[in-house]
Design a protein around this motif. Structure first.
Motif, mmCIF file in Angstrom:
data_model
loop_
_atom_site.group_PDB
_atom_site.id
_atom_site.type_symbol
_atom_site.label_atom_id
_atom_site.label_comp_id
_atom_site.label_asym_id
_atom_site.label_seq_id
_atom_site.Cartn_x
_atom_site.Cartn_y
_atom_site.Cartn_z
ATOM 1 N N ASP A 36 0.857 -1.185 0.000
ATOM 2 C CA ASP A 36 0.000 0.000 0.000
ATOM 3 C C ASP A 36 0.894 1.236 0.000
ATOM 4 O O ASP A 36 1.567 1.539 0.985
ATOM 5 C CB ASP A 36 -0.904 -0.001 1.233
ATOM 6 C CG ASP A 36 -1.999 1.062 1.155
ATOM 7 O OD1 ASP A 36 -2.046 1.782 0.141
ATOM 8 O OD2 ASP A 36 -2.796 1.164 2.100
ATOM 9 N N ARG A 78 1.205 5.291 -0.298
ATOM 10 C CA ARG A 78 0.391 6.485 -0.072
ATOM 11 C C ARG A 78 1.224 7.755 -0.232
ATOM 12 O O ARG A 78 2.249 7.925 0.437
ATOM 13 C CB ARG A 78 -0.209 6.460 1.336
ATOM 14 C CG ARG A 78 -1.153 5.289 1.613
ATOM 15 C CD ARG A 78 -2.480 5.440 0.908
ATOM 16 N NE ARG A 78 -3.375 4.321 1.193
ATOM 17 C CZ ARG A 78 -4.248 4.305 2.178
ATOM 18 N NH1 ARG A 78 -4.338 5.360 2.980
ATOM 19 N NH2 ARG A 78 -5.024 3.259 2.367
ATOM 20 N N SER A 119 -0.150 7.228 -5.183
ATOM 21 C CA SER A 119 -0.826 6.314 -4.261
ATOM 22 C C SER A 119 -1.443 5.161 -5.048
ATOM 23 O O SER A 119 -2.091 5.384 -6.073
ATOM 24 C CB SER A 119 -1.924 7.043 -3.478
ATOM 25 O OG SER A 119 -1.399 8.095 -2.682
ATOM 26 N N SER A 174 4.401 7.165 2.396
ATOM 27 C CA SER A 174 4.485 5.917 3.155
ATOM 28 C C SER A 174 4.391 4.733 2.204
ATOM 29 O O SER A 174 3.720 4.789 1.174
ATOM 30 C CB SER A 174 3.372 5.833 4.208
ATOM 31 O OG SER A 174 2.107 5.713 3.580
ATOM 32 N N THR A 204 3.638 0.788 2.818
ATOM 33 C CA THR A 204 3.273 -0.265 3.772
ATOM 34 C C THR A 204 3.313 -1.610 3.069
ATOM 35 O O THR A 204 2.588 -1.834 2.100
ATOM 36 C CB THR A 204 1.874 -0.024 4.352
ATOM 37 O OG1 THR A 204 1.828 1.274 4.956
ATOM 38 C CG2 THR A 204 1.531 -1.075 5.402
ATOM 39 N N ASP A 227 2.920 -5.615 3.799
ATOM 40 C CA ASP A 227 2.478 -6.651 4.733
ATOM 41 C C ASP A 227 2.285 -6.088 6.140
ATOM 42 O O ASP A 227 2.670 -6.702 7.144
ATOM 43 C CB ASP A 227 3.479 -7.804 4.751
ATOM 44 C CG ASP A 227 2.874 -9.105 5.256
ATOM 45 O OD1 ASP A 227 1.622 -9.198 5.338
ATOM 46 O OD2 ASP A 227 3.636 -10.039 5.582
ATOM 47 N N GLY A 228 1.702 -4.890 6.201
ATOM 48 C CA GLY A 228 1.360 -4.289 7.495
ATOM 49 C C GLY A 228 2.441 -3.439 8.124
ATOM 50 O O GLY A 228 2.215 -2.850 9.186
ATOM 51 N N GLU A 229 3.632 -3.345 7.517
ATOM 52 C CA GLU A 229 4.720 -2.559 8.093
ATOM 53 C C GLU A 229 5.120 -1.421 7.154
ATOM 54 O O GLU A 229 5.224 -1.626 5.943
ATOM 55 C CB GLU A 229 5.944 -3.439 8.362
ATOM 56 C CG GLU A 229 5.775 -4.416 9.515
ATOM 57 C CD GLU A 229 7.070 -5.152 9.798
ATOM 58 O OE1 GLU A 229 7.636 -4.962 10.893
ATOM 59 O OE2 GLU A 229 7.507 -5.918 8.927
ATOM 60 N N ASP A 230 5.342 -0.240 7.708
ATOM 61 C CA ASP A 230 5.783 0.907 6.926
ATOM 62 C C ASP A 230 7.288 0.773 6.684
ATOM 63 O O ASP A 230 8.097 0.924 7.592
ATOM 64 C CB ASP A 230 5.466 2.205 7.665
ATOM 65 C CG ASP A 230 5.760 3.441 6.811
ATOM 66 O OD1 ASP A 230 6.348 3.282 5.716
ATOM 67 O OD2 ASP A 230 5.404 4.554 7.237
ATOM 68 N N ARG A 255 13.383 -7.551 6.351
ATOM 69 C CA ARG A 255 12.195 -7.508 5.496
ATOM 70 C C ARG A 255 12.551 -7.607 4.024
ATOM 71 O O ARG A 255 11.740 -8.036 3.214
ATOM 72 C CB ARG A 255 11.417 -6.212 5.746
ATOM 73 C CG ARG A 255 10.837 -6.084 7.139
ATOM 74 C CD ARG A 255 9.856 -7.188 7.451
ATOM 75 N NE ARG A 255 8.643 -7.089 6.650
ATOM 76 C CZ ARG A 255 7.739 -8.047 6.561
ATOM 77 N NH1 ARG A 255 7.923 -9.190 7.211
ATOM 78 N NH2 ARG A 255 6.659 -7.878 5.835
#
Length: 339
Positions: free
Chosen positions: A7, A9, A36, A72, A74, A76-79, A91
């Motif tokens: 994701d 943004r 985005s 940002s 993201t 898998d849930g981490e920025d 990562r």
């Protein structure tokens, strides 16, 4: 609904322009501007646009080969932009990249085995024997012979070198791969082989791709969704069939019309793109495409169009006239042989 695997943004990447005796900052290259988008797990997002529009820079910023100016990312849930170096290192095994040029992306002083094994060494994955077995298996997985492990890159063709690059990208079992024009440097006869290999690997390993290319035919074949980029911004994004059958941005329509087709009578009716791409150091105000757009109105010079849903198709378009000009951008019906 589950969260997307990636994701992005409001991502911005700018390069300072310096000059003079003291190398003072004189401006900025607006390589990526307020981008985005998201990518679901297991899907392929195709990213298309003219050379110099920021596609490769965006890919390198996502994987943090380039540091973004703001925004940002993201995964898998981490920025990723907020991770310290050690955590980012851990990562990175889940995000890999296939580079454009198979001739310059492989170290000519290393054997194929050393090239593919290097990520395993850096991340301390397995013993030496296990690494050797893994490298042999990876080479066979991408259509190479395991006995080629001790050969050097100069002994292989461009297509074989790109297969080696793919094997290196797969070494750490990533879930997300950025493919930066992976077949553009290859012969046409080899492109389809490498493309089909990537499709089969995606199905087998449940990979997620960001596929960067300027070839619309390739992107249409491999992508679930397509994002169209112009001068650092995404101007249209949506499902592949919607983008090709019902483009809502004049730039997208012009790109489609510029692509080769088997029957010229199937070509669209949009005017060709006028002029040259503006400088990313001094982009035009408002909509950056307005100096070349046949549908531009005075307001296009003042308003930066947001990426919003189209009232008919639902895919996202950055054009203040998207709902007015869609009828003029639709692909004409096929002409029968008897007409």
């Amino acid at each position: 609904m589950t969260a997307p695997l990636l994701d992005v943004r409001n991502l911005v990447k700018r390069y300072p322009v310096r000059g003079g005796v003291f190398a003072r900052k004189r401006g900025e290259v607006h390589a990526v501007e307020d981008v985005s988008f998201f990518i679901e797990k297991g899907e392929t997002l195709g990213l298309v646009g003219e050379s110099g529009c920021g596609k490769s820079t965006l890919g390198r910023a996502i994987i943090r080969l380039e540091d973004a100016t703001s925004g940002s990312i993201t995964f898998d849930g981490e920025d990723l932009l907020a991770l310290p170096s050690r955590e980012l290192f851990d990562r990175r095994r889940h995000l890999q990249m296939i580079f454009q040029d198979p001739y310059s992306s492989l170290n000519p002083r290393m054997t194929v085995g050393e090239i593919v094994r290097e990520p395993l060494i850096i991340h301390r994955s397995g013993s030496r024997r296990e690494q050797h077995e893994e490298v042999s298996a990876l080479l066979e997985k991408v259509g190479m012979k395991a006995e080629m492990i001790d050969r050097y890159p100069h002994e292989f063709s461009g297509g074989q070198r790109q297969r080696i690059g793919i094997a290196r990208a797969l070494a750490l079992k990533p879930s997300f791969i950025i493919a930066d024009e992976p077949i553009s440097a290859l012969d046409v006869s080899v492109q389809a082989q490498v493309l089909n290999l990537m499709v089969s690997l995606q199905r087998e390993l449940n990979l997620t791709y960001l596929f960067i290319s300027h070839d619309l035919t390739v992107v249409e074949y491999i992508s679930d969704r397509i994002a169209v980029m112009y001068l650092g911004r995404i101007v249209e994004i949506g499902p592949t069939h919607v983008i090709f059958n019902s483009p809502a941005h004049p730039y997208t329509r012009s790109l489609i019309d510029a692509a080769p087709v088997r029957d010229p009578r199937l070509r669209g009716i949009a005017e060709p793109i006028r002029g040259e791409t503006p400088s990313p150091i001094n982009p035009p105000p408002g909509c950056t495409f307005h100096p070349r757009c046949p549908f531009a109105i005075p307001r296009c010079r003042e308003v930066v169009p947001p990426l919003e849903s189209h009232e008919t198709s639902g895919h996202r378009v950055a054009c203040i006239r998207k709902d007015e000009i869609v009828g003029e951008l639709k692909r004409p019906m096929a002409v029968s042989a008897s007409d």
